[in-house]
Design a protein around this motif. Structure first.
Motif, PDB file in Angstrom:
ATOM      1  N   VAL A 175       0.906  -1.130   0.023  1.00 40.74           N
ATOM      2  CA  VAL A 175       0.107  -0.016   0.135  1.00 40.74           C
ATOM      3  C   VAL A 175       0.925   1.227   0.130  1.00 40.74           C
ATOM      4  O   VAL A 175       2.061   1.211   0.713  1.00 40.74           O
ATOM      5  CB  VAL A 175      -1.045   0.096   1.200  1.00 40.74           C
ATOM      6  CG1 VAL A 175      -1.760   1.193   1.285  1.00 40.74           C
ATOM      7  CG2 VAL A 175      -1.766  -1.217   1.410  1.00 40.74           C
ATOM      8  N   ASP A 176       0.525   2.166  -0.812  1.00 41.46           N
ATOM      9  CA  ASP A 176       1.197   3.456  -1.015  1.00 41.46           C
ATOM     10  C   ASP A 176       0.917   4.240  -0.073  1.00 41.46           C
ATOM     11  O   ASP A 176       0.453   5.335   0.151  1.00 41.46           O
ATOM     12  CB  ASP A 176       1.010   4.069  -2.401  1.00 41.46           C
ATOM     13  CG  ASP A 176       1.876   5.228  -2.677  1.00 41.46           C
ATOM     14  OD1 ASP A 176       2.923   5.288  -2.004  1.00 41.46           O
ATOM     15  OD2 ASP A 176       1.707   5.852  -3.565  1.00 41.46           O
ATOM     16  N   THR A 177       1.592   4.095   1.239  1.00 44.12           N
ATOM     17  CA  THR A 177       1.571   4.723   2.495  1.00 44.12           C
ATOM     18  C   THR A 177       2.835   5.998   2.809  1.00 44.12           C
ATOM     19  O   THR A 177       3.714   5.683   1.910  1.00 44.12           O
ATOM     20  CB  THR A 177       1.492   3.944   3.717  1.00 44.12           C
ATOM     21  OG1 THR A 177       2.816   3.218   3.856  1.00 44.12           O
ATOM     22  CG2 THR A 177       0.279   3.070   3.650  1.00 44.12           C
ATOM     23  N   GLN A 178       2.435   6.879   3.283  1.00 40.33           N
ATOM     24  CA  GLN A 178       3.548   7.670   3.629  1.00 40.33           C
ATOM     25  C   GLN A 178       4.858   7.224   4.517  1.00 40.33           C
ATOM     26  O   GLN A 178       5.863   7.249   4.153  1.00 40.33           O
ATOM     27  CB  GLN A 178       3.212   8.567   4.662  1.00 40.33           C
ATOM     28  CG  GLN A 178       4.329   9.857   5.037  1.00 40.33           C
ATOM     29  CD  GLN A 178       3.892  11.187   5.912  1.00 40.33           C
ATOM     30  OE1 GLN A 178       2.544  10.829   6.306  1.00 40.33           O
ATOM     31  NE2 GLN A 178       4.415  11.815   6.303  1.00 40.33           N
ATOM     32  N   GLU A 179       4.517   6.067   4.966  1.00 37.38           N
ATOM     33  CA  GLU A 179       5.503   5.236   5.639  1.00 37.38           C
ATOM     34  C   GLU A 179       6.475   4.497   4.826  1.00 37.38           C
ATOM     35  O   GLU A 179       7.704   4.212   4.706  1.00 37.38           O
ATOM     36  CB  GLU A 179       5.242   4.400   6.786  1.00 37.38           C
ATOM     37  CG  GLU A 179       6.144   3.355   7.571  1.00 37.38           C
ATOM     38  CD  GLU A 179       7.393   4.054   8.226  1.00 37.38           C
ATOM     39  OE1 GLU A 179       8.284   3.400   8.786  1.00 37.38           O
ATOM     40  OE2 GLU A 179       6.914   5.358   8.360  1.00 37.38           O
ATOM     41  N   LEU A 180       5.684   3.978   3.694  1.00 33.25           N
ATOM     42  CA  LEU A 180       6.359   3.046   2.711  1.00 33.25           C
ATOM     43  C   LEU A 180       7.039   3.878   1.797  1.00 33.25           C
ATOM     44  O   LEU A 180       8.253   3.551   1.367  1.00 33.25           O
ATOM     45  CB  LEU A 180       5.256   2.312   1.771  1.00 33.25           C
ATOM     46  CG  LEU A 180       5.863   1.174   0.946  1.00 33.25           C
ATOM     47  CD1 LEU A 180       6.827   0.104   1.522  1.00 33.25           C
ATOM     48  CD2 LEU A 180       4.774   0.448  -0.020  1.00 33.25           C
ATOM     49  N   ARG A 181       6.911   5.185   1.687  1.00 33.87           N
ATOM     50  CA  ARG A 181       7.502   6.198   0.766  1.00 33.87           C
ATOM     51  C   ARG A 181       8.780   6.526   1.541  1.00 33.87           C
ATOM     52  O   ARG A 181       9.737   6.731   0.879  1.00 33.87           O
ATOM     53  CB  ARG A 181       6.593   7.203   0.581  1.00 33.87           C
ATOM     54  CG  ARG A 181       5.649   7.081  -0.590  1.00 33.87           C
ATOM     55  CD  ARG A 181       5.148   8.256  -1.227  1.00 33.87           C
ATOM     56  NE  ARG A 181       4.077   7.776  -2.304  1.00 33.87           N
ATOM     57  CZ  ARG A 181       3.906   8.531  -3.574  1.00 33.87           C
ATOM     58  NH1 ARG A 181       4.703   9.637  -3.730  1.00 33.87           N
ATOM     59  NH2 ARG A 181       3.135   8.241  -4.214  1.00 33.87           N
ATOM     60  N   ASP A 190       8.459   1.030  -5.777  1.00 28.14           N
ATOM     61  CA  ASP A 190       8.055   0.236  -7.236  1.00 28.14           C
ATOM     62  C   ASP A 190       7.832  -1.187  -6.740  1.00 28.14           C
ATOM     63  O   ASP A 190       8.710  -2.241  -6.622  1.00 28.14           O
ATOM     64  CB  ASP A 190       9.294   0.217  -8.278  1.00 28.14           C
ATOM     65  CG  ASP A 190       9.042  -0.751  -9.642  1.00 28.14           C
ATOM     66  OD1 ASP A 190       7.866  -0.818  -9.785  1.00 28.14           O
ATOM     67  OD2 ASP A 190       9.906  -1.162 -10.146  1.00 28.14           O
ATOM     68  N   LYS A 191       6.491  -1.634  -6.422  1.00 21.68           N
ATOM     69  CA  LYS A 191       5.823  -2.649  -5.625  1.00 21.68           C
ATOM     70  C   LYS A 191       4.957  -3.401  -6.772  1.00 21.68           C
ATOM     71  O   LYS A 191       4.130  -2.364  -7.309  1.00 21.68           O
ATOM     72  CB  LYS A 191       5.544  -2.673  -4.451  1.00 21.68           C
ATOM     73  CG  LYS A 191       6.490  -1.861  -3.289  1.00 21.68           C
ATOM     74  CD  LYS A 191       7.562  -2.886  -3.076  1.00 21.68           C
ATOM     75  CE  LYS A 191       8.647  -2.462  -1.896  1.00 21.68           C
ATOM     76  NZ  LYS A 191       9.803  -3.584  -1.694  1.00 21.68           N
ATOM     77  N   PRO A 192       4.921  -4.754  -6.633  1.00 20.38           N
ATOM     78  CA  PRO A 192       3.731  -5.379  -7.618  1.00 20.38           C
ATOM     79  C   PRO A 192       2.221  -5.269  -6.779  1.00 20.38           C
ATOM     80  O   PRO A 192       2.203  -5.339  -5.641  1.00 20.38           O
ATOM     81  CB  PRO A 192       4.144  -6.932  -7.505  1.00 20.38           C
ATOM     82  CG  PRO A 192       5.113  -6.953  -6.241  1.00 20.38           C
ATOM     83  CD  PRO A 192       5.668  -5.607  -6.240  1.00 20.38           C
ATOM     84  N   PHE A 193       1.654  -4.833  -7.753  1.00 20.10           N
ATOM     85  CA  PHE A 193       0.162  -4.647  -7.442  1.00 20.10           C
ATOM     86  C   PHE A 193       0.049  -3.294  -6.165  1.00 20.10           C
ATOM     87  O   PHE A 193      -0.786  -3.591  -5.349  1.00 20.10           O
ATOM     88  CB  PHE A 193      -0.496  -5.839  -7.035  1.00 20.10           C
ATOM     89  CG  PHE A 193      -0.440  -6.620  -8.302  1.00 20.10           C
ATOM     90  CD1 PHE A 193      -1.221  -6.653  -9.377  1.00 20.10           C
ATOM     91  CD2 PHE A 193       0.490  -7.930  -8.110  1.00 20.10           C
ATOM     92  CE1 PHE A 193      -0.905  -7.412 -10.397  1.00 20.10           C
ATOM     93  CE2 PHE A 193       0.608  -8.847  -9.086  1.00 20.10           C
ATOM     94  CZ  PHE A 193      -0.146  -8.660 -10.379  1.00 20.10           C
ATOM     95  N   LEU A 194       0.777  -2.518  -6.591  1.00 22.05           N
ATOM     96  CA  LEU A 194       0.712  -1.216  -5.362  1.00 22.05           C
ATOM     97  C   LEU A 194      -0.616  -0.842  -5.347  1.00 22.05           C
ATOM     98  O   LEU A 194      -1.038  -0.334  -6.251  1.00 22.05           O
ATOM     99  CB  LEU A 194       1.807  -0.461  -5.736  1.00 22.05           C
ATOM    100  CG  LEU A 194       1.833   0.827  -4.598  1.00 22.05           C
ATOM    101  CD1 LEU A 194       2.541   0.090  -3.436  1.00 22.05           C
ATOM    102  CD2 LEU A 194       2.995   1.872  -5.287  1.00 22.05           C
ATOM    103  N   GLN A 195      -1.057  -0.653  -4.140  1.00 12.98           N
ATOM    104  CA  GLN A 195      -2.533   0.147  -4.206  1.00 12.98           C
ATOM    105  C   GLN A 195      -2.431   1.361  -3.417  1.00 12.98           C
ATOM    106  O   GLN A 195      -1.595   1.668  -2.471  1.00 12.98           O
ATOM    107  CB  GLN A 195      -3.373  -1.031  -3.084  1.00 12.98           C
ATOM    108  CG  GLN A 195      -3.389  -2.289  -3.665  1.00 12.98           C
ATOM    109  CD  GLN A 195      -4.124  -3.017  -2.404  1.00 12.98           C
ATOM    110  OE1 GLN A 195      -5.201  -3.455  -2.097  1.00 12.98           O
ATOM    111  NE2 GLN A 195      -3.303  -3.765  -1.476  1.00 12.98           N
TER     112      GLN A 195
END
Length: 240
Positions: A175-181, A190-195
């Protein structure tokens, strides 16, 4: 009035769900570790915000009891901690923090909340699709912690049923969260099937509304994980 408690609800998907329930008229309380985020959540969102660290059993259980003194209809455990394997090797305390937050905290919170749950209430755990990966010698500490968290959560099913409380396991993919960014240097990962975060929150809210026992999404990534788990060890090892 429906009373919702979100533990780990001052950011990310936890906060997203808290907003959804507050918008629908529920009385919402969030508990977060970072005291600096509490005023903004309380003032901007109009949500009751409390500070506690899930790794400290006495503290978090006191806060849960305070938040649920008039009864709880829904508890969502969204707290989590992530560190790369390189970070864990460099600082073993980060590995301990992963286990304490992702696994032990679940037990602390559920044990405190169960006696407070109203008839027909529900407890939900936001886990990770990483926890569905087959255990291997090279499995990350984070993935192992999520698998253990799912197992611990499932162990409460009988006790929850005795309180007439349902359990829902929510298992999102990337999931494209602030933490992942943040972990990706501020860039979109760049992750598969990012939501998108809003989509993930909507999927989880729908699963909770339907009182589903388990919701794994997106289905495409779930299928890939199931296929990976069927591969022989030498092929799985290529993923390292």
């Amino acid at each position: 009035m429906t009373h919702v408690l979100v533990v780990g609800g001052t950011s990310g998907m936890g906060l997203g769900l808290a907003r959804c329930y507050a918008a629908s008229g529920a009385k919402v309380t969030v508990i977060g570790r970072d005291a600096g985020r509490l005023p903004e959540v309380a003032q901007r969102e109009g949500i009751r915000a409390m500070q506690a660290d899930v790794t400290e059993a006495a503290m978090i259980q006191t806060r849960v009891r305070e938040a649920g003194q008039d009864g709880l209809d829904l508890l969502i455990y969204s707290a989590g901690f992530y560190a790369t394997e390189a970070e864990v090797r460099a600082d073993p305390k980060k590995g301990e923090r992963i286990d304490q937050t992702n696994v032990d905290g679940v037990g602390h919170v559920v044990e405190a909340a169960l006696p407070l749950m109203r008839h027909g209430g529900r407890i939900a755990l936001i886990a990770s699709i990483a926890g569905l990966l087959r255990p291997d010698p090279w499995t990350t500490r984070y993935a192992t912690s999520k698998r253990r968290a799912m197992s611990r959560f499932a162990s409460y099913r009988e006790k929850a049923a005795a309180h007439n409380v349902g359990l829902t396991l929510l298992v999102p993919g990337y999931v494209d969260t602030q933490e992942l960014r943040r972990l990706n240097g501020g860039q979109r990962p760049d992750k598969p099937f990012l939501q998108q975060e809003a989509h993930a929150v909507a999927v989880m809210k729908k699963a909770l509304d339907r009182q589903q026992a388990r919701c794994v999404f997106p289905w495409q990534l779930h299928a890939l994980v199931r296929l990976y788990n069927l591969l022989p060890a030498p092929l799985r090892a290529l993923r390292q």
